[in-house]
Design an enzyme around this catalytic site. Structure first.
Site, PDB file in Angstrom:
ATOM      1  N   GLY A 255      -0.435 -44.827  25.194  1.00 43.88           N
ATOM      2  CA  GLY A 255      -1.466 -44.078  23.357  1.00 43.88           C
ATOM      3  C   GLY A 255      -2.484 -44.671  23.399  1.00 43.88           C
TER       4      GLY A 255
ATOM      5  N   HIS B  28       0.779 -46.198  15.067  1.00 46.39           N
ATOM      6  CA  HIS B  28      -0.013 -47.105  15.804  1.00 46.39           C
ATOM      7  C   HIS B  28      -1.301 -46.551  16.023  1.00 46.39           C
ATOM      8  CE1 HIS B  28      -0.998 -50.847  18.010  1.00 46.39           C
ATOM      9  NE2 HIS B  28      -2.368 -49.795  18.636  1.00 46.39           N
ATOM     10  N   GLU B  29      -1.295 -45.144  16.544  1.00 47.48           N
ATOM     11  CA  GLU B  29      -2.408 -44.197  16.863  1.00 47.48           C
ATOM     12  C   GLU B  29      -2.996 -44.260  16.016  1.00 47.48           C
ATOM     13  OE1 GLU B  29      -3.429 -45.333  19.663  1.00 47.48           O
ATOM     14  OE2 GLU B  29      -1.696 -45.894  20.620  1.00 47.48           O
TER      15      GLU B  29
ATOM     16  N   GLN C 117     -10.878 -46.519  20.381  1.00 50.05           N
ATOM     17  CA  GLN C 117     -11.074 -47.260  21.229  1.00 50.05           C
ATOM     18  C   GLN C 117     -11.404 -46.825  22.449  1.00 50.05           C
ATOM     19  OE1 GLN C 117      -6.305 -46.637  21.528  1.00 50.05           O
ATOM     20  NE2 GLN C 117      -6.634 -48.996  22.114  1.00 50.05           N
TER      21      GLN C 117
ATOM     22  N   HIS D 268      -5.194 -46.282  13.702  1.00 51.50           N
ATOM     23  CA  HIS D 268      -6.736 -46.713  15.002  1.00 51.50           C
ATOM     24  C   HIS D 268      -7.743 -45.855  14.041  1.00 51.50           C
ATOM     25  CE1 HIS D 268      -6.379 -49.365  18.210  1.00 51.50           C
ATOM     26  NE2 HIS D 268      -5.015 -48.850  18.498  1.00 51.50           N
TER      27      HIS D 268
ATOM     28  N   CYS E  90      -1.344 -53.719  21.611  1.00 50.82           N
ATOM     29  CA  CYS E  90      -2.952 -52.684  22.154  1.00 50.82           C
ATOM     30  C   CYS E  90      -3.559 -52.824  23.571  1.00 50.82           C
ATOM     31  CB  CYS E  90      -3.459 -52.675  20.571  1.00 50.82           C
ATOM     32  SG  CYS E  90      -5.063 -51.543  20.218  1.00 50.82           S
ATOM     33  N   LEU E  91      -4.233 -51.616  24.070  1.00 50.11           N
ATOM     34  CA  LEU E  91      -5.488 -51.791  24.584  1.00 50.11           C
ATOM     35  C   LEU E  91      -6.443 -52.481  24.798  1.00 50.11           C
ATOM     36  CD1 LEU E  91      -4.613 -48.249  26.691  1.00 50.11           C
ATOM     37  CD2 LEU E  91      -3.917 -50.312  27.791  1.00 50.11           C
TER      38      LEU E  91
HETATM   39 NI    NI Z   1      -3.730 -49.775  19.584  1.00 49.83          NI
END
Ligand code: NI
Length: 178
Positions: free
Chosen positions: A46, A135-136, A51, A139, A93-94
């Protein structure tokens, strides 16, 4: 299409509340393609527009490899319209590479959004997709999974992260980490 650099914590764009998308224009279509490529390349399941430094309400998700049949999702202006149960699972998380922690979330969710053609869609999900959706969407409100762990775990994380940033870049990260 091109790969976009992923913003790493504590980049301030990760704390911005993303703006609603009013026009799904050429620029947004391009951003969607780039985000899909960036997510797959990472690899991740995701990615939210914050991000990649664009605080607009857009997320892409792909849990296909771990939950076959779910496929790629592009969600514009997603909203949580239903939720049930609670579950705790390990998240990463990225934007916080290499750190994982248990997070409590709704077990099932219903999300309403627009797809990339501007058509309204509704997704009922459980399992990994439900976690990933929450989660997304966090963000887009400037929220990270580390906000949802215990204070003790967060303090330990911040100390380790500060050290890691210092080692990697030799920067004084202290001022950014509140
Ligand atoms: Ni994330």
């Amino acid at each position: 299409m091109s790969l976009l650099p992923i913003c790493i914590y504590p980049d301030s764009v990760l704390r911005r509340k993303a703006e609603r998308i009013e026009n799904i224009d050429e620029q947004i279509q391009c951003l969607i393609d780039d985000m899909i490529e960036t997510m797959h390349e990472a690899p991740g399941i995701g990615l939210a527009a914050n991000q990649v430094g664009r605080p607009v309400r857009l997320v892409v998700l792909d849990v296909e490899r771990r939950e076959p049949g779910r496929g790629l999702l592009v969600l514009i202006n997603p909203e949580l319209v239903g939720a049930a149960g609670t579950t705790k699972s390990e998240e990463g998380c990225l934007s916080i590479p290499g750190y994982f922690a248990g997070v409590v979330r709704h077990q099932e969710v219903v999300v309403r959004a627009l797809d990339r053609e501007g058509k309204e869609i509704e997704i009922a999900a459980d399992g990994l997709l439900a976690i990933c959706l929450q989660h997304e969407m966090d963000h887009l409100d400037g929220k990270l999974f580390i906000d949802r762990i215990s204070r003790i775990s967060r303090d330990i994380f911040k100390r380790k992260w500060k050290k890691k940033l210092k080692e990697e870049e030799g920067v004084e990260a202290q001022s950014c980490l509140d």
